[in-house]
Design a protein around this motif. Structure first.
Motif, PDB file in Angstrom:
ATOM      1  N   ASN A 181       0.828  -1.200   0.000  1.00 52.99           N
ATOM      2  CA  ASN A 181       0.000   0.000   0.000  1.00 52.99           C
ATOM      3  C   ASN A 181       0.868   1.259   0.000  1.00 52.99           C
ATOM      4  O   ASN A 181       0.572   2.239  -0.665  1.00 52.99           O
TER       5      ASN A 181
ATOM      6  N   LEU B 105       4.061   5.905  -2.409  1.00 53.99           N
ATOM      7  CA  LEU B 105       2.614   5.731  -2.270  1.00 53.99           C
ATOM      8  C   LEU B 105       2.015   5.252  -3.587  1.00 53.99           C
ATOM      9  O   LEU B 105       2.551   5.557  -4.653  1.00 53.99           O
TER      10      LEU B 105
ATOM     11  N   GLN C 104      -3.292   9.243  -0.869  1.00 61.27           N
ATOM     12  CA  GLN C 104      -2.756   8.672   0.366  1.00 61.27           C
ATOM     13  C   GLN C 104      -1.975   9.696   1.197  1.00 61.27           C
ATOM     14  O   GLN C 104      -1.796   9.499   2.396  1.00 61.27           O
TER      15      GLN C 104
ATOM     16  N   ASP D  74      -3.764  10.702   4.319  1.00 65.14           N
ATOM     17  CA  ASP D  74      -4.055   9.692   5.345  1.00 65.14           C
ATOM     18  C   ASP D  74      -3.023   9.822   6.470  1.00 65.14           C
ATOM     19  O   ASP D  74      -1.902   9.329   6.346  1.00 65.14           O
TER      20      ASP D  74
END
Length: 107
Positions: A14, A24, A29, A32
């Protein structure tokens, strides 16, 4: 330390910390905070072990776990570096007060 982000849609995970970068799968992302904190914990681990030894210990720990558990996921989640990162990735201020070599308590 502020990490540099590289978007790599085809990485096998991920996200991934490769000092001094965080790789990433997509730009979204970056927003996050738990994921970014998790990877920043890995960057700190890499830095305190002078980068290359971190990768050797990480791989060695994974291989020992793979023999022990005979399962990739169990082997991965039981790597001491991952244990620390997962235990603390939801704590946004963790890196401010993180003790040196904190991952040792997860051995």
């Amino acid at each position: 330390m502020r990490p540099w982000f590289i978007i790599v849609p085809k990485i096998p995970a991920n996200a991934m910390a490769l000092f001094p970068f965080i790789l990433l799968k997509n730009k979204g992302q970056k927003a996050d905070p738990v994921l970014i904190n998790h990877e920043r914990i890995h960057l700190r681990q890499q830095l305190e072990l002078l980068v290359f030894p971190f990768y050797l210990l990480y791989l060695f720990n994974y291989l020992v776990n793979l023999i022990r558990y005979k399962n990739h996921y169990l082997a991965y989640f039981n790597i001491v570096f991952e244990k620390e990162a997962y235990a603390c990735d939801h704590k946004p201020l963790y890196l401010r007060n993180r003790p040196f070599f904190a991952w040792l308590k997860y051995c």
